[in-house]
Scaffold this motif. Structure first.
Motif, mmCIF file in Angstrom:
data_model
loop_
_atom_site.group_PDB
_atom_site.id
_atom_site.type_symbol
_atom_site.label_atom_id
_atom_site.label_comp_id
_atom_site.label_asym_id
_atom_site.label_seq_id
_atom_site.Cartn_x
_atom_site.Cartn_y
_atom_site.Cartn_z
ATOM 1 N N LEU A 866 0.703 -0.912 0.453
ATOM 2 C CA LEU A 866 0.063 0.326 -0.451
ATOM 3 C C LEU A 866 0.725 0.822 0.345
ATOM 4 O O LEU A 866 0.512 2.644 -0.874
ATOM 5 C CB LEU A 866 -0.924 -0.207 1.408
ATOM 6 C CG LEU A 866 -1.746 0.824 1.331
ATOM 7 C CD1 LEU A 866 -3.166 0.849 0.079
ATOM 8 C CD2 LEU A 866 -2.239 1.164 2.841
ATOM 9 N N PRO A 867 1.349 1.176 0.859
ATOM 10 C CA PRO A 867 2.654 2.697 0.893
ATOM 11 C C PRO A 867 3.262 3.067 -0.627
ATOM 12 O O PRO A 867 3.470 3.711 -1.090
ATOM 13 C CB PRO A 867 3.545 2.469 1.935
ATOM 14 C CG PRO A 867 3.521 1.149 2.223
ATOM 15 C CD PRO A 867 2.289 0.748 1.759
ATOM 16 N N LYS A 868 3.845 1.733 -1.089
ATOM 17 C CA LYS A 868 4.544 1.427 -2.622
ATOM 18 C C LYS A 868 3.977 2.462 -3.489
ATOM 19 O O LYS A 868 4.052 2.952 -4.508
ATOM 20 C CB LYS A 868 5.099 0.419 -2.637
ATOM 21 C CG LYS A 868 6.198 0.086 -3.919
ATOM 22 C CD LYS A 868 6.785 -0.817 -4.248
ATOM 23 C CE LYS A 868 8.194 -0.777 -5.027
ATOM 24 N NZ LYS A 868 8.736 -2.477 -4.631
ATOM 25 N N ALA A 869 2.297 1.426 -2.981
ATOM 26 C CA ALA A 869 1.549 2.300 -4.080
ATOM 27 C C ALA A 869 1.118 3.506 -4.159
ATOM 28 O O ALA A 869 0.746 4.029 -5.650
ATOM 29 C CB ALA A 869 0.022 1.423 -4.230
ATOM 30 N N THR A 870 0.956 3.606 -3.574
ATOM 31 C CA THR A 870 0.254 5.438 -2.424
ATOM 32 C C THR A 870 1.438 6.407 -3.467
ATOM 33 O O THR A 870 0.909 7.700 -3.912
ATOM 34 C CB THR A 870 0.467 5.343 -1.002
ATOM 35 O OG1 THR A 870 -0.497 4.600 -0.766
ATOM 36 C CG2 THR A 870 -0.056 6.942 -0.993
ATOM 37 N N LEU A 871 3.080 5.975 -2.992
ATOM 38 C CA LEU A 871 4.066 6.928 -3.651
ATOM 39 C C LEU A 871 3.935 6.843 -4.736
ATOM 40 O O LEU A 871 3.344 8.289 -5.787
ATOM 41 C CB LEU A 871 4.991 6.501 -2.962
ATOM 42 C CG LEU A 871 5.681 6.646 -1.425
ATOM 43 C CD1 LEU A 871 6.841 5.965 -1.035
ATOM 44 C CD2 LEU A 871 5.923 8.098 -1.417
ATOM 45 N N ARG A 872 3.315 6.077 -5.563
ATOM 46 C CA ARG A 872 3.876 5.589 -6.995
ATOM 47 C C ARG A 872 2.271 6.934 -7.686
ATOM 48 O O ARG A 872 2.824 6.585 -8.429
ATOM 49 C CB ARG A 872 3.440 4.746 -7.463
ATOM 50 C CG ARG A 872 4.332 4.322 -8.707
ATOM 51 C CD ARG A 872 4.437 2.803 -9.162
ATOM 52 N NE ARG A 872 5.384 3.093 -10.571
ATOM 53 C CZ ARG A 872 5.257 1.935 -11.330
ATOM 54 N NH1 ARG A 872 5.063 0.721 -11.122
ATOM 55 N NH2 ARG A 872 6.425 1.850 -12.550
ATOM 56 N N LEU A 873 1.237 6.318 -7.107
ATOM 57 C CA LEU A 873 0.161 7.319 -7.855
ATOM 58 C C LEU A 873 0.378 8.945 -7.180
ATOM 59 O O LEU A 873 0.012 9.304 -8.142
ATOM 60 C CB LEU A 873 -1.180 6.962 -6.804
ATOM 61 C CG LEU A 873 -2.832 7.506 -7.237
ATOM 62 C CD1 LEU A 873 -2.518 6.973 -8.247
ATOM 63 C CD2 LEU A 873 -3.563 6.570 -6.095
ATOM 64 N N ARG A 874 0.829 9.030 -5.845
ATOM 65 C CA ARG A 874 1.463 10.599 -6.508
ATOM 66 C C ARG A 874 2.671 11.404 -6.683
ATOM 67 O O ARG A 874 2.468 12.263 -7.793
ATOM 68 C CB ARG A 874 1.949 11.040 -4.622
ATOM 69 C CG ARG A 874 1.065 10.368 -3.844
ATOM 70 C CD ARG A 874 2.120 11.186 -1.933
ATOM 71 N NE ARG A 874 2.312 12.325 -2.275
ATOM 72 C CZ ARG A 874 2.667 12.877 -1.169
ATOM 73 N NH1 ARG A 874 3.981 11.977 -0.631
ATOM 74 N NH2 ARG A 874 3.580 14.551 -0.890
ATOM 75 N N GLN A 875 3.270 10.321 -7.320
ATOM 76 C CA GLN A 875 3.936 10.943 -7.970
ATOM 77 C C GLN A 875 3.353 10.389 -9.873
ATOM 78 O O GLN A 875 4.166 11.368 -10.566
ATOM 79 C CB GLN A 875 5.673 9.747 -8.224
ATOM 80 C CG GLN A 875 5.858 9.738 -7.448
ATOM 81 C CD GLN A 875 7.002 8.414 -7.243
ATOM 82 O OE1 GLN A 875 6.882 7.513 -7.562
ATOM 83 N NE2 GLN A 875 7.785 8.179 -5.930
ATOM 84 N N GLY A 876 2.325 9.783 -9.789
ATOM 85 C CA GLY A 876 1.500 10.180 -11.402
ATOM 86 C C GLY A 876 1.196 10.944 -11.144
ATOM 87 O O GLY A 876 1.423 11.610 -12.370
ATOM 88 N N ILE A 877 0.252 11.750 -10.422
ATOM 89 C CA ILE A 877 -0.636 12.260 -10.785
ATOM 90 C C ILE A 877 0.260 13.917 -10.583
ATOM 91 O O ILE A 877 0.313 15.080 -10.965
ATOM 92 C CB ILE A 877 -1.271 12.718 -9.462
ATOM 93 C CG1 ILE A 877 -2.577 12.055 -9.074
ATOM 94 C CG2 ILE A 877 -2.117 14.095 -8.506
ATOM 95 C CD1 ILE A 877 -3.563 11.567 -8.177
ATOM 96 N N GLY A 878 1.640 13.737 -9.904
ATOM 97 C CA GLY A 878 2.086 14.856 -9.834
ATOM 98 C C GLY A 878 3.376 15.552 -11.588
ATOM 99 O O GLY A 878 3.625 16.665 -11.772
ATOM 100 N N ARG A 879 2.445 14.107 -12.383
ATOM 101 C CA ARG A 879 3.320 14.195 -13.971
ATOM 102 C C ARG A 879 1.840 15.589 -14.585
ATOM 103 O O ARG A 879 2.283 16.102 -15.429
ATOM 104 C CB ARG A 879 2.362 13.535 -14.775
ATOM 105 C CG ARG A 879 3.374 11.925 -14.802
ATOM 106 C CD ARG A 879 4.907 12.513 -14.632
ATOM 107 N NE ARG A 879 5.402 12.678 -12.612
ATOM 108 C CZ ARG A 879 6.576 13.617 -12.125
ATOM 109 N NH1 ARG A 879 6.824 14.519 -13.400
ATOM 110 N NH2 ARG A 879 6.217 13.156 -11.171
#
Length: 942
Positions: A866-879
């Motif tokens: 969950l924390p790994k996917a959360t960070l990746r989702l935040r990074q994706g939205i950060g695009r």
């Protein structure tokens, strides 16, 4: 060709690529170039007497109505034939334009043009070796040539003529020795392009001049001098703590960012206060903070104050280069003292001059290799670093395997290029450099070298969320017994005295021959013992592989105890092989020194034989070092250097086995193997935390939470007005792959036909991209929207370039597209996330990590997935939102964000002011349309 040659620079627009299939010229443009100047031009539209495909009309802007009243090719053929006769035909991709024009002339009754032809694409690749792209429009931008109407034959011919003039000017400034080597290469270039360099050499010989001051010749190669650095300024300078003092140092019109200033002061105080100087610091600095300057400026003052150096470790080579070319020049303008930075990469990034020089004497029938050699010869007159990344190779060509640097340990003082060696010079410059910019992989592999050589410098880890991944990757080792056995057999064949084409026959009667025969005997013994070791390993673990194989290869995890026991059982055999490999290394060094001392005695064929032998023996010893690393892994684990996984891969016929190890957790590894060599590190990144309470980042960075200072800066973006998050609640079960993929494809088609905005769609796998791409390209015509897909439409750089060149393209990406791409302003307005970015639980390493965490009493989902996917989702939205001027919408198609409890956990990590809406797709699309109507844009939504 001679000084008075007239060059006819031609560009044509056509209905397609094949005359035989009825494709025709619709526009012809030509400029005549003589003596470095454009002397005439001719252009005309042409009536093709056939339809023009919509895609061609969209590309060129040439409509059927425009050419309807234009002359037929029959009517202008005579003028074109007369214009081109007695000239040298020039085009940007001459192998298209020249045959096409000749075919059209022949079709209407004229003879084909029997004239020379040259290609400006190839000339640009050679004479402008560091340009990232050789598309005509990109070249004109690079050279500041005005190019108002790309894909217009008249304008394209004009700028190609201007390009040709620049290329000739560049060529005529090359040293004679460089041109001689280029001509001697006798490269197979398009049409008569190679003759350009023969003409250039003849011209330069007519007016020989001395080398410019910044160049010199060493052992037959023209090289560029490297700037000499002197000791740094040791005076005291006052750090600008206040806004007023910072603004005095900032360049005019520099944007003031309050959180950037806070970050600067935070870092400076951290290392000037005795109570915190030994305490690691974590700073999460959201996009738009200006974090690179935020840490670089205080670190520059700290380095100056305490006479230390600063190692900056960032995620990728691309980010290293950005730091060097963007941040460091700005920093130098802001400092009252001089500073110097160097980028340091792995050995394989640098050219080995000796290997390159030897390769020039080796005949090669590969057109790609011939072209690379010419590019390198020109590049050596320009580069001061020898960094092959400057050449922007898209896919690493096989030729580079033979010319890249093998490290300073491989460099002998007897090497003819010892004084010129790029890597040796780089490491000498580091002593005078305040900033040493490396990537994460280099930091992990060379922390001791950096820390011990430079007296425990400061360390800044940028994009810190990736450090653990690189630690795991760099510690992943695999040894393939069959590959090493095959290498040993190849070497034995090269040294076999009965092989009349072998190296020992070529060196018969010379002192070096005895050394080679000794190596031959050792290789026979090495092969015998390695085969025995392979057989013992297969026999020892045969039962664990089970019965019948369903695939060609099977993997099994073996315990540390079993692996350690095997090492102990066969310790004598390992020791004998270690001794032999040590002998290979020593003898190769002696043989190489002897060979180069007698270089005037060897034929080119002898040099080629020796290089093949040297490369193969080096590959064999390098592979054995990998097995040594796998054997040492248990020792590192026992010493607190991390936890390792061991596995075997074996073929179904039990004849081919590989052994591998991989670091499974960084606990104890990063702290002991990396951080201990530096001052207390600073960690930073735009997206570091999955939540305020999460232990995940501290575990990933191998840090004791209680001893770390942490600060999360706030973004000053106005998310309330700039963006909105949309979440579907009607998606099918994620576990039903077929139904879910169909839902994604159908939803994408509905969205992209209604919302006409530049769109990035993020996936978790290339297979999902392929399925969506097929559906989208069937439903959406290319003239309506350009669909680009990772793994289908080209390299990452090419995809991003094409995406930014269009107004409403759609880019489908996975993996690296979730982060690290910067699409400014209106180049990205809609972001669609096809599936929440959870790792696949089927991967071998993931299964083992889950098992380890369960054994420790931890929940793998909440502590890792969950924390790994959360960070990746935040990074994706950060695009999506990168500046205060950006705006856009995010659509998450995965309904788990709405329907699962952990969805709320994820949402809490996003900016609190970000508006959200959940609903079915039609509702969401209706609201998205309203959202974009509020924003000024070029989009035209349905």
């Amino acid at each position: 060709m001679d000084a008075n040659t007239i060059y006819a620079v031609v560009d044509i627009e056509t209905t397609g690529t094949n005359v035989a299939e009825g494709n025709r010229i619709i526009q012809f443009g030509c400029v005549l170039v003589q003596n470095g100047a454009i002397i005439n031009h001719f252009n005309t539209d042409v009536n093709p007497q056939t339809s023009i495909p919509q895609s061609i009309q969209a590309l060129t802007g040439i409509t059927e109505a425009q050419v309807k009243r234009a002359p037929l090719f029959d009517d202008v053929a005579g003028s074109i034939y007369s214009l081109l006769s007695d000239t040298v035909f020039v085009a940007h991709n001459v192998n298209f334009d020249f045959p096409f024009v000749n075919a059209e002339l022949e079709r209407v009754g004229y003879p084909t043009l029997n004239i020379q032809a040259i290609d400006t694409v190839t000339l640009s690749q050679i004479l402008l070796p560091t340009v990232p792209s050789y598309r005509l429009h990109d070249l004109t931008q690079y050279l500041n040539i005005t190019h108002n109407h790309p894909h217009s034959a008249n304008d394209d011919a004009l700028v190609t003529g201007q390009l040709l003039i620049v290329l000739f000017q560049r060529m005529l400034k090359l040293p004679i020795i460089t041109l001689q080597q280029m001509v001697a290469e006798d490269a197979d270039l398009p049409q008569n392009t190679a003759d350009v360099f023969k003409w250039g050499l003849a011209e330069v010989r007519k007016h020989p001049g001395s080398l410019p001051d910044f160049m010199y010749v060493s052992n037959g190669l023209a090289l560029r001098k490297t700037p000499v650095l002197t000791s740094t300024d040791d005076r005291d300078y006052t750090y600008p703590r206040t806004k007023k003092n910072k603004l005095k140092r900032f360049p005019k019109h520099f944007e003031w960012r309050a959180d950037q200033a806070k970050m600067m002061n935070l870092i400076y105080r951290q290392y000037t206060d005795q109570d915190t100087a030994d305490q690691p610091l974590i700073v999460e600095a959201p996009t738009g903070t200006g974090k690179t300057l935020g840490y670089a400026l205080p670190m520059a003052y700290l380095a100056q104050k305490y006479d230390k150096q600063v190692v900056i470790a960032t995620d990728t080579v691309l980010l290293q280069n950005q730091l060097m070319t963007q941040t460091m020049p700005l920093l130098e303008r802001m400092l009252p003292f001089e500073t110097h930075a160097e980028v340091v990469k792995g050995n394989g990034h640098y050219l080995d001059l000796s290997r390159f020089k030897v390769s020039l004497s080796q005949a090669d029938h590969s057109k790609q290799t011939q072209l690379i050699k010419l590019r390198l010869l020109v590049w050596l007159t320009q580069t001061t670093t020898g960094d092959l990344d400057e050449l922007h190779f898209k896919n690493e060509p096989p030729y580079l395997d033979g010319v890249y640097h093998h490290g300073l340990d491989d460099l002998s003082e007897t090497d003819p290029f010892y004084e010129d060696d790029f890597l040796r010079r780089l490491y000498k410059r580091l002593a005078y450099s305040r900033f040493i910019i490396v990537n994460h992989a280099f930091l992990i592999q060379h922390a001791a070298l950096l820390g011990d050589n430079f007296n425990r410098p400061y360390l800044v880890v940028d994009e810190a969320q990736h450090l653990a991944d690189y630690a795991l990757k760099t510690q992943r080792q695999k040894f393939d017994f069959q590959v090493s056995l095959a290498t040993a057999r190849r070497l034995m064949d090269q040294l076999n005295p009965e092989n009349e084409y072998g190296l020992t026959v070529a060196t018969q009667g010379m002192a070096i021959n005895d050394q080679l025969n000794t190596v031959y005997r050792w290789l026979i013994e090495f092969h015998r013992q390695l085969r025995a070791l392979s057989d013992y390993l297969i026999s020892r673990f045969k039962d664990q592989f089970g019965g019948k194989f369903s695939t060609a290869y099977k993997e099994i995890v073996i315990s540390e105890d079993d692996w350690t026991a095997f090492l102990e059982q066969r310790s004598g055999l390992f020791e004998q092989l270690d001794i032999l490999v040590g002998k290979f290394q020593t003898q190769l060094s002696d043989i190489t020194a002897t060979f180069y001392k007698q270089s005037n005695r060897w034929l080119k064929s002898d040099e080629e034989l020796f290089m093949r032998f040297s490369h193969a023996l080096t590959a064999l010893t390098d592979a054995w070092q990998t097995l040594i690393a796998i054997r040492r892994a248990p020792q590192h684990e026992q010493a607190g250097g991390g936890s390792y996984l061991y596995w075997l891969t074996i073929s179904s016929d039990l004849s081919h086995i590989m052994v591998a190890s991989n670091l499974m957790t960084v606990a104890g590894f990063l702290s002991q193997r990396v951080y201990d060599h530096f001052q207390a590190p600073t960690f930073t990144g735009a997206t570091l935390f999955s939540s305020n309470r999460s232990q995940y980042l501290y575990d990933q960075l191998d840090l004791d939470r209680s001893s770390v200072k942490m600060r999360r800066l706030k973004s000053d973006f106005d998310f309330k007005t700039q963006a909105k998050l949309y979440m579907t609640n009607d998606a099918p079960d994620i576990r039903d792959d077929e139904a879910y993929n169909q839902y994604v494809s159908e939803t994408l088609i509905k969205t992209l036909t209604r919302i006409n905005r530049p769109t990035l769609v993020l996936f978790n796998s290339l297979s999902a991209i392929e399925a969506a791409y097929e559906s989208l390209t069937e439903a959406i015509h290319p003239r309506e929207r350009l669909i680009l897909a990772q793994g289908i439409s080209g390299s990452k750089d090419k995809l991003i370039k094409r995406f930014m060149d269009e107004d409403n393209a759609v880019l489908l990406g996975a993996a690296s597209f979730w982060e690290g791409i910067d699409l400014p302003q209106e180049k990205l307005q809609l972001l669609i996330i096809a599936r929440l970015p959870f790792d696949s639980p089927d991967q071998l390493e993931t299964r083992v990590q889950y098992a380890r965490m369960k054994a420790e009493g931890k929940n793998p989902f909440y502590n890792l997935s969950l924390p790994k996917a959360t960070l990746r989702l935040r990074q994706g939205i950060g695009r999506l939102i990168r500046t205060r001027q950006d705006y856009g919408a995010v659509i998450v198609l995965d309904s788990r964000l709405v329907t699962r409890h952990y969805g709320q956990t994820i949402l809490k990590t996003l900016p609190a002011s970000l508006p959200t809406m959940a609903g079915q797709v039609p509702q969401l699309l209706s609201d998205i349309t309203k959202f974009f109507k509020k924003h000024k844009s070029n989009g035209h939504d349905g």
